[in-house]
Design a protein around this motif. Sequence first.
Motif, PDB file in Angstrom:
ATOM      1  N   ARG A 112       6.999   4.332   0.738  1.00  0.00           N
ATOM      2  CA  ARG A 112       5.648   4.495   0.175  1.00  0.00           C
ATOM      3  C   ARG A 112       4.642   3.557   0.830  1.00  0.00           C
ATOM      4  N   GLY A 113       4.900   3.123   2.037  1.00  0.00           N
ATOM      5  CA  GLY A 113       3.947   2.259   2.711  1.00  0.00           C
ATOM      6  C   GLY A 113       4.492   0.877   2.975  1.00  0.00           C
ATOM      7  N   LEU A 114       3.617   0.011   3.463  1.00  0.00           N
ATOM      8  CA  LEU A 114       4.008  -1.333   3.868  1.00  0.00           C
ATOM      9  C   LEU A 114       3.888  -2.304   2.696  1.00  0.00           C
ATOM     10  N   ARG A 115       4.843  -3.249   2.643  1.00  0.00           N
ATOM     11  CA  ARG A 115       4.787  -4.296   1.621  1.00  0.00           C
ATOM     12  C   ARG A 115       5.070  -5.632   2.282  1.00  0.00           C
ATOM     13  N   VAL A 116       4.211  -6.598   2.001  1.00  0.00           N
ATOM     14  CA  VAL A 116       4.421  -7.979   2.439  1.00  0.00           C
ATOM     15  C   VAL A 116       4.779  -8.796   1.201  1.00  0.00           C
ATOM     16  N   LEU A 117       6.013  -9.310   1.172  1.00  0.00           N
ATOM     17  CA  LEU A 117       6.516 -10.075   0.029  1.00  0.00           C
ATOM     18  C   LEU A 117       6.628 -11.540   0.430  1.00  0.00           C
ATOM     19  N   MET A 118       5.922 -12.406  -0.299  1.00  0.00           N
ATOM     20  CA  MET A 118       5.923 -13.850  -0.030  1.00  0.00           C
ATOM     21  C   MET A 118       6.594 -14.584  -1.189  1.00  0.00           C
ATOM     22  N   SER A 119       7.553 -15.436  -0.856  1.00  0.00           N
ATOM     23  CA  SER A 119       8.319 -16.175  -1.861  1.00  0.00           C
ATOM     24  C   SER A 119       8.048 -17.662  -1.711  1.00  0.00           C
ATOM     25  N   PHE A 120       7.772 -18.318  -2.839  1.00  0.00           N
ATOM     26  CA  PHE A 120       7.474 -19.748  -2.849  1.00  0.00           C
ATOM     27  C   PHE A 120       8.418 -20.426  -3.845  1.00  0.00           C
ATOM     28  N   PRO A 121       9.324 -21.289  -3.386  1.00  0.00           N
ATOM     29  CA  PRO A 121      10.213 -21.986  -4.327  1.00  0.00           C
ATOM     30  C   PRO A 121       9.421 -22.945  -5.213  1.00  0.00           C
ATOM     31  N   PHE A 122      10.032 -23.336  -6.318  1.00  0.00           N
ATOM     32  CA  PHE A 122       9.361 -24.238  -7.256  1.00  0.00           C
ATOM     33  C   PHE A 122       8.949 -25.544  -6.578  1.00  0.00           C
ATOM     34  N   ASP A 172       0.858  -1.188   0.000  1.00  0.00           N
ATOM     35  CA  ASP A 172       0.000   0.000   0.000  1.00  0.00           C
ATOM     36  C   ASP A 172       0.892   1.235   0.000  1.00  0.00           C
ATOM     37  N   ASN A 173       0.271   2.400   0.042  1.00  0.00           N
ATOM     38  CA  ASN A 173       1.006   3.656  -0.015  1.00  0.00           C
ATOM     39  C   ASN A 173       0.731   4.506   1.222  1.00  0.00           C
ATOM     40  N   GLY A 174       0.595   3.829   2.367  1.00  0.00           N
ATOM     41  CA  GLY A 174       0.373   4.539   3.611  1.00  0.00           C
ATOM     42  C   GLY A 174       1.678   4.964   4.253  1.00  0.00           C
ATOM     43  N   LYS A 175       1.639   5.125   5.583  1.00  0.00           N
ATOM     44  CA  LYS A 175       2.819   5.567   6.318  1.00  0.00           C
ATOM     45  C   LYS A 175       3.771   4.418   6.620  1.00  0.00           C
ATOM     46  N   GLY A 176       3.300   3.200   6.467  1.00  0.00           N
ATOM     47  CA  GLY A 176       4.159   2.061   6.775  1.00  0.00           C
ATOM     48  C   GLY A 176       4.267   1.813   8.265  1.00  0.00           C
ATOM     49  N   ILE A 177       5.287   1.070   8.657  1.00  0.00           N
ATOM     50  CA  ILE A 177       5.536   0.719  10.049  1.00  0.00           C
ATOM     51  C   ILE A 177       6.942   1.169  10.414  1.00  0.00           C
ATOM     52  N   ALA A 178       7.084   1.720  11.611  1.00  0.00           N
ATOM     53  CA  ALA A 178       8.405   2.150  12.058  1.00  0.00           C
ATOM     54  C   ALA A 178       9.373   0.973  12.067  1.00  0.00           C
ATOM     55  N   ALA A 179      10.638   1.279  11.790  1.00  0.00           N
ATOM     56  CA  ALA A 179      11.635   0.213  11.666  1.00  0.00           C
ATOM     57  C   ALA A 179      11.751  -0.608  12.938  1.00  0.00           C
ATOM     58  N   GLN A 180      11.646   0.035  14.102  1.00  0.00           N
ATOM     59  CA  GLN A 180      11.783  -0.707  15.362  1.00  0.00           C
ATOM     60  C   GLN A 180      10.576  -1.592  15.648  1.00  0.00           C
ATOM     61  N   ASP A 181       9.454  -1.389  14.930  1.00  0.00           N
ATOM     62  CA  ASP A 181       8.245  -2.185  15.161  1.00  0.00           C
ATOM     63  C   ASP A 181       8.071  -3.308  14.158  1.00  0.00           C
ATOM     64  N   LEU A 182       8.941  -3.395  13.142  1.00  0.00           N
ATOM     65  CA  LEU A 182       8.763  -4.422  12.119  1.00  0.00           C
ATOM     66  C   LEU A 182       8.933  -5.830  12.687  1.00  0.00           C
ATOM     67  N   VAL A 183       9.801  -5.974  13.697  1.00  0.00           N
ATOM     68  CA  VAL A 183      10.034  -7.302  14.269  1.00  0.00           C
ATOM     69  C   VAL A 183       8.774  -7.832  14.935  1.00  0.00           C
ATOM     70  N   ASN A 184       7.994  -6.931  15.575  1.00  0.00           N
ATOM     71  CA  ASN A 184       6.802  -7.351  16.315  1.00  0.00           C
ATOM     72  C   ASN A 184       5.537  -7.323  15.473  1.00  0.00           C
ATOM     73  N   ALA A 185       5.651  -6.941  14.210  1.00  0.00           N
ATOM     74  CA  ALA A 185       4.444  -6.745  13.403  1.00  0.00           C
ATOM     75  C   ALA A 185       3.661  -8.037  13.210  1.00  0.00           C
ATOM     76  N   SER A 186       4.358  -9.170  13.142  1.00  0.00           N
ATOM     77  CA  SER A 186       3.673 -10.434  12.869  1.00  0.00           C
ATOM     78  C   SER A 186       3.473 -11.292  14.109  1.00  0.00           C
ATOM     79  N   ARG A 187       3.755 -10.753  15.285  1.00  0.00           N
ATOM     80  CA  ARG A 187       3.546 -11.539  16.495  1.00  0.00           C
ATOM     81  C   ARG A 187       2.066 -11.567  16.848  1.00  0.00           C
TER      82      ARG A 187
END
Length: 438
Positions: free
Chosen positions: A414-424, A358-373
């Motif tokens: 430009r906001g938060l991005r969740v990138l998911m990678s799937f091997p073959f 998205d194109n919001g404010k994103g998440i502060a760098a110090q909070d990225l570790v806890n974002a998925s808890r």
Amino acid sequence: MRRPIDSLFGRLALLVVAVLLLSHFAWYALMRLERNQLQARYAVEEATFLVDAVRQHVVRNPDQPLPSRVKLVDPTSPEVPPESPNMPPPLERFIEDVRDRMPSGTQVRAGLPGGPPTLWVRGTADHSWIVVPVQPLRPPRSLDRTVLWLVMIFSFAVMAALFAAWALQQPLRSLAQAVARFGRGLPVPPVPERGPRELRQLTHGFNQMVQEVARTENDRAVMLAGVAHDLKTPLARLRLRAEMMDEAKMRDGVVRDVDSMTHIVEQFLVFAHDGADRSEPVEVDAQCERVVRSYRAVASGAPTVETDLRAGPGFRLPAATLDRILSNLLDNAHAYGAPPVVVATARTAEGFTLSVSDNGKGIAAQDLVNASRPFVRLDPARGGNGHSGLGLAIVERLVRRAGGEWEIGNHGGRGLRVLMSFPFSAVPQVKTASESVW
């Protein structure tokens, strides 16, 4: 690119080959040195024996002729070689060894170069120089059979050592694969306890840890699912009673609160669900297009959602997993991001990628570790509107169960991005017509 030297087997193989090569080279060099020393000692003994034999022959049988290569030379003869101070070190050591074996005062000289090697000896009691043949100290030899036997022994030793290294590496490889599965949240069967004692103890401890973690996770999931399931019936009754209220403003507020609580309960149930997704794999690009189209039509006030789908028909995921991933990420972008929201797929050299940004404010760098808890809300003010802090945790768990990896971060401010990678290897393969018949 994987380098063979980075693996345990590669390093063990390199170490074993290097140790065997050094040991065989040292053994061969020592054997050659010992053989040269033995040859030098034999040459000294032979020369000493011949000189003594000539002296006894002269005393006992002076009329008998000497062998052809042994002779007596008058001291005044010009054939007598001068005493040379500059001799090669091996020849100088040979002359000294022979002189030590002779009586004191004995003169020992080497024959002139260019002819057959001879030794000239004259003791204090000798009237003539005694000339006897000697063996060359370093005869020119071709590569003998020792090198061939050395190569054969070295080859068999390397093969045996490589087999031992492979046998030692196999239990560690199984344990590493189990650790990787455990890190992705996949079910881990017990790892066979093989190998040395320390490795068996390590494997046993890992199996116990997996069992304890699975038991704790199962207890938590059962408790969470039970609480959420028991709340669904009171919430349904509460909604029914709210809709029967006369005051419209009060009714709408209570209905919204009940809907928020219902959404939280549903997220609890999804998070507590630990079974494998048995839904039919679908093409990710086509399903993303359908989900985005449905989201635009259903979600009121939803931001603009765009698609950039370039993975192709080979990218397939279970339908239920994909729907839950997209719904949670789109809801998160709707609640905290800013338009436009972009759903993108791509094909890489290692596999496929799926991203929601998205194109919001994103998440502060110090909070990225806890974002998925689980149950963590980065902004306490986000507690309302049906948000329980489980959306990103659910997405991470679903991605890992599908065999993929995920990365969350701010993309270019430009906001938060969740990138998911799937091997073959993690993507379900499409069955051909012949495979489906068989």
